[in-house]
Write a protein that holds these residues in place. Structure first.
Motif, PDB file in Angstrom:
ATOM      1  N   GLY A   1       0.790  -1.226   0.000  1.00 38.74           N
ATOM      2  CA  GLY A   1       0.000   0.000   0.000  1.00 38.74           C
ATOM      3  C   GLY A   1       0.819   1.271   0.000  1.00 38.74           C
ATOM      4  N   ALA A   2       2.155   1.163   0.024  1.00 37.51           N
ATOM      5  CA  ALA A   2       3.009   2.348   0.090  1.00 37.51           C
ATOM      6  C   ALA A   2       4.400   1.978  -0.399  1.00 37.51           C
ATOM      7  CB  ALA A   2       3.074   2.892   1.514  1.00 37.51           C
ATOM      8  N   ARG A   3       5.237   2.991  -0.515  1.00 38.71           N
ATOM      9  CA  ARG A   3       6.632   2.782  -0.934  1.00 38.71           C
ATOM     10  C   ARG A   3       7.506   2.752   0.310  1.00 38.71           C
ATOM     11  NH1 ARG A   3      11.363   5.412  -3.147  1.00 38.71           N
ATOM     12  NH2 ARG A   3      11.941   4.518  -5.169  1.00 38.71           N
ATOM     13  N   LEU A   4       8.126   1.634   0.567  1.00 41.43           N
ATOM     14  CA  LEU A   4       8.930   1.452   1.764  1.00 41.43           C
ATOM     15  C   LEU A   4      10.326   2.040   1.567  1.00 41.43           C
ATOM     16  CD1 LEU A   4       8.990   0.026   4.578  1.00 41.43           C
ATOM     17  CD2 LEU A   4       9.946  -1.967   3.394  1.00 41.43           C
ATOM     18  N   SER A   5      10.850   2.670   2.615  1.00 40.23           N
ATOM     19  CA  SER A   5      12.219   3.171   2.558  1.00 40.23           C
ATOM     20  C   SER A   5      12.812   3.145   3.962  1.00 40.23           C
ATOM     21  CB  SER A   5      12.260   4.596   1.991  1.00 40.23           C
ATOM     22  OG  SER A   5      11.565   5.491   2.839  1.00 40.23           O
ATOM     23  N   LEU A   6      14.134   3.164   4.024  1.00 43.69           N
ATOM     24  CA  LEU A   6      14.820   3.243   5.304  1.00 43.69           C
ATOM     25  C   LEU A   6      14.927   4.703   5.729  1.00 43.69           C
ATOM     26  CD1 LEU A   6      17.811   0.763   4.785  1.00 43.69           C
ATOM     27  CD2 LEU A   6      15.507   0.261   5.621  1.00 43.69           C
ATOM     28  N   THR A   7      15.049   4.927   7.018  1.00 43.07           N
ATOM     29  CA  THR A   7      15.241   6.286   7.512  1.00 43.07           C
ATOM     30  C   THR A   7      16.681   6.728   7.247  1.00 43.07           C
ATOM     31  OG1 THR A   7      15.967   5.591   9.713  1.00 43.07           O
ATOM     32  CG2 THR A   7      13.582   5.832   9.356  1.00 43.07           C
ATOM     33  N   GLY A   8      16.908   8.036   7.297  1.00 41.87           N
ATOM     34  CA  GLY A   8      18.254   8.552   7.144  1.00 41.87           C
ATOM     35  C   GLY A   8      19.195   7.986   8.186  1.00 41.87           C
ATOM     36  N   ARG A   9      18.706   7.812   9.406  1.00 42.47           N
ATOM     37  CA  ARG A   9      19.547   7.265  10.469  1.00 42.47           C
ATOM     38  C   ARG A   9      19.939   5.824  10.165  1.00 42.47           C
ATOM     39  NH1 ARG A   9      19.454   4.254  15.001  1.00 42.47           N
ATOM     40  NH2 ARG A   9      20.800   4.919  16.735  1.00 42.47           N
ATOM     41  N   GLU A  10      18.984   5.026   9.664  1.00 45.76           N
ATOM     42  CA  GLU A  10      19.291   3.637   9.325  1.00 45.76           C
ATOM     43  C   GLU A  10      20.347   3.560   8.228  1.00 45.76           C
ATOM     44  OE1 GLU A  10      15.284   1.033  10.048  1.00 45.76           O
ATOM     45  OE2 GLU A  10      15.152   2.634   8.548  1.00 45.76           O
ATOM     46  N   LYS A  11      20.231   4.430   7.228  1.00 41.39           N
ATOM     47  CA  LYS A  11      21.209   4.444   6.148  1.00 41.39           C
ATOM     48  C   LYS A  11      22.589   4.857   6.675  1.00 41.39           C
ATOM     49  CE  LYS A  11      17.680   5.671   2.735  1.00 41.39           C
ATOM     50  NZ  LYS A  11      17.191   6.738   1.825  1.00 41.39           N
ATOM     51  N   ALA A  12      22.600   5.834   7.556  1.00 42.50           N
ATOM     52  CA  ALA A  12      23.870   6.304   8.111  1.00 42.50           C
ATOM     53  C   ALA A  12      24.553   5.204   8.923  1.00 42.50           C
ATOM     54  CB  ALA A  12      23.630   7.537   8.982  1.00 42.50           C
ATOM     55  N   VAL A  13      23.779   4.417   9.644  1.00 48.07           N
ATOM     56  CA  VAL A  13      24.338   3.313  10.430  1.00 48.07           C
ATOM     57  C   VAL A  13      24.968   2.280   9.503  1.00 48.07           C
ATOM     58  CG1 VAL A  13      23.746   1.344  11.893  1.00 48.07           C
ATOM     59  CG2 VAL A  13      22.856   3.607  12.443  1.00 48.07           C
ATOM     60  N   VAL A  14      24.280   1.943   8.408  1.00 49.28           N
ATOM     61  CA  VAL A  14      24.824   0.989   7.444  1.00 49.28           C
ATOM     62  C   VAL A  14      26.135   1.524   6.866  1.00 49.28           C
ATOM     63  CG1 VAL A  14      24.462  -0.126   5.212  1.00 49.28           C
ATOM     64  CG2 VAL A  14      22.589   0.000   6.850  1.00 49.28           C
ATOM     65  N   ALA A  15      26.156   2.800   6.492  1.00 46.85           N
ATOM     66  CA  ALA A  15      27.369   3.400   5.930  1.00 46.85           C
ATOM     67  C   ALA A  15      28.509   3.383   6.938  1.00 46.85           C
ATOM     68  CB  ALA A  15      27.089   4.822   5.472  1.00 46.85           C
ATOM     69  N   ALA A  16      28.218   3.678   8.192  1.00 50.72           N
ATOM     70  CA  ALA A  16      29.243   3.689   9.224  1.00 50.72           C
ATOM     71  C   ALA A  16      29.831   2.285   9.439  1.00 50.72           C
ATOM     72  CB  ALA A  16      28.670   4.217  10.538  1.00 50.72           C
ATOM     73  N   ARG A  17      28.950   1.284   9.436  1.00 52.75           N
ATOM     74  CA  ARG A  17      29.422  -0.101   9.586  1.00 52.75           C
ATOM     75  C   ARG A  17      30.319  -0.490   8.411  1.00 52.75           C
ATOM     76  NH1 ARG A  17      27.043  -3.810  12.857  1.00 52.75           N
ATOM     77  NH2 ARG A  17      27.196  -5.411  11.232  1.00 52.75           N
ATOM     78  N   ALA A  18      29.950  -0.044   7.223  1.00 60.92           N
ATOM     79  CA  ALA A  18      30.761  -0.366   6.046  1.00 60.92           C
ATOM     80  C   ALA A  18      32.143   0.263   6.143  1.00 60.92           C
ATOM     81  CB  ALA A  18      30.054   0.109   4.782  1.00 60.92           C
ATOM     82  N   LEU A  19      32.206   1.499   6.631  1.00 63.74           N
ATOM     83  CA  LEU A  19      33.483   2.213   6.735  1.00 63.74           C
ATOM     84  C   LEU A  19      34.394   1.572   7.771  1.00 63.74           C
ATOM     85  CD1 LEU A  19      35.083   4.572   5.636  1.00 63.74           C
ATOM     86  CD2 LEU A  19      34.063   6.018   7.417  1.00 63.74           C
ATOM     87  N   THR A  20      33.806   0.969   8.802  1.00 64.33           N
ATOM     88  CA  THR A  20      34.614   0.310   9.835  1.00 64.33           C
ATOM     89  C   THR A  20      34.910  -1.135   9.493  1.00 64.33           C
ATOM     90  OG1 THR A  20      32.580  -0.201  11.095  1.00 64.33           O
ATOM     91  CG2 THR A  20      33.770   1.811  11.686  1.00 64.33           C
TER      92      THR A  20
END
Length: 286
Positions: A263-282
Motif C-alpha cells: 500500500g506504500a513505498r517502503l524506505s529506510l530512515t536517514g539514520r538507518e542508512k547512516a548506520v549501514v554506511a558507518a558499519r561499512a566504513l569500519t
C-alpha cells in the motif's frame, strides 16, 4: 584540472547529493577524486532514467534517448557539464562508457513497454539498467586482478534492481509497468491488481509467498555480487558495502513484512542508512 572541469564535477555532485537518496551514503565514503568520478557517472545515469520516467509522450522519450545515445557516442566532443565530467572520469579511470548505451537500451524497454515472461527475460533487463551501473562503478573503484570481478559487479547491480522491483511493485503497477516475471505470477497464482484504496490485492496469500520467494532469490544475487568487496581497496570496499548494505536492509524489511509494500513505498530512515554506511566504513560489511 581546468575550471570548466571543476565546475562540471560540481554540477554532478549537486545532482547526486540531491537525487541519489541511497547511493550518496556510499559515494561520500570515497576519496574526493573517486567521489567526483562516481558522481559524474551517477548524474549521466540519472539523466537517462529521467527521460524514461518523465512526462513526455512515448515518441518524444524514444527520440530523447536516441539523442542522448548520440551524445554519449561522441562524449569527448560535448560541452554539456555532465558529459564533460563523464569524459574526464573516463580519461582518469577505465570506465566502460559503452555500458551507458546498454543503460539506454534498458530504459527504452521501459518506454516502449516490455513483458517479462520468465526470470531470464527479467535478468536481461536488470543487466542493462543495473548491472551496467555496477560495471561503471568498478571502473572507478578498480580491483585486484580477478577474472570474475566484472561479473561480481554486474550481479550486485542485478541484486539491487531485484530489490527495487519488490519495493516498487505497487508504484510500477500504477504506472502501467509490471516487472514480476509472468512465470512467477503463474506459479503463485497471482494477478497484480489494486483494490479501491489503491492497495495491492493479496488473494489467499499468494502475493506474500511470491515476495518471500523473490527475496530469497535476490539474496543469492547479493551473495555472489558481494564477492567483489574483498577485491577492492578499503574506501572503495566501504562505498560498495554501504550501497549494497542499504538495499539488503531494505530487502530484509520487505521479506519480514511483505504487506509493507502493498500500500506504500517502503524506505529506510536517514539514520538507518547512516548506520549501514558507518558499519561499512569500519569494515563490518554489508
Amino acid at each position: 584540472m581546468s575550471t570548466t572541469t571543476v565546475s562540471a564535477y560540481s554540477v554532478c555532485t549537486s545532482i547526486t547529493r540531491e537525487q541519489a537518496r541511497n547511493f550518496y551514503y556510499g559515494i561520500r565514503l570515497l576519496p574526493p577524486v573517486k567521489r567526483d568520478a562516481l558522481c559524474a557517472l551517477y548524474a549521466l545515469a540519472r539523466r537517462i532514467d529521467d527521460i524514461g520516467d518523465g512526462e513526455l509522450a512515448q515518441a518524444e522519450k524514444v527520440a530523447g534517448l536516441a539523442a542522448l545515445r548520440a551524445e554519449i557516442e561522441h562524449l569527448h566532443a560535448s560541452s554539456d557539464p555532465v558529459l564533460c565530467a563523464v569524459a574526464d572520469a573516463a580519461r582518469r579511470y577505465p570506465v566502460p562508457v559503452e555500458a551507458f548505451l546498454e543503460l539506454v537500451d534498458g530504459v527504452e524497454m521501459d518506454v516502449v513497454g516490455h513483458h517479462y515472461a520468465d526470470l531470464d527475460d527479467l535478468v536481461g533487463y536488470c543487466r542493462r539498467v543495473a548491472g551496467t551501473v555496477g560495471r561503471l562503478c568498478l571502473g572507478v573503484f578498480g580491483s585486484r586482478p580477478d577474472p570474475d570481478a566484472e561479473s561480481y559487479a554486474d550481479n550486485l547491480g542485478i541484486a539491487l534492481q531485484l530489490t527495487n522491483i519488490l519495493r516498487d511493485v505497487r508504484e510500477d503497477l500504477l504506472n502501467g509497468r509490471v516487472y514480476v516475471p509472468q512465470s512467477d505470477l503463474d506459479a503463485f497464482g497471482v494477478q497484480l491488481e489494486l483494490d479501491e484504496r489503491g492497495t495491492l490485492v493479496d488473494v489467499d496469500g499468494g502475493l506474500t509467498r511470491l515476495v518471500h520467494h523473490s527475496a530469497a532469490r535476490a539474496r543469492d544475487w547479493y551473495a555472489d555480487g558481494l564477492r567483489l568487496v574483498p577485491l577492492l581497496d578499503r574506501r572503495s570496499a566501504a562505498c560498495c558495502a554501504a550501497m549494497a548494505g542499504i538495499y539488503r536492509r531494505l530487502l530484509e524489511r520487505i521479506d519480514e513484512q511483505p504487506s509493507a509494500v502493498f500500500g506504500a513505498r517502503l524506505s529506510l530512515t536517514g539514520r538507518e542508512k547512516a548506520v549501514v554506511a558507518a558499519r561499512a566504513l569500519t569494515g563490518l560489511g554489508a
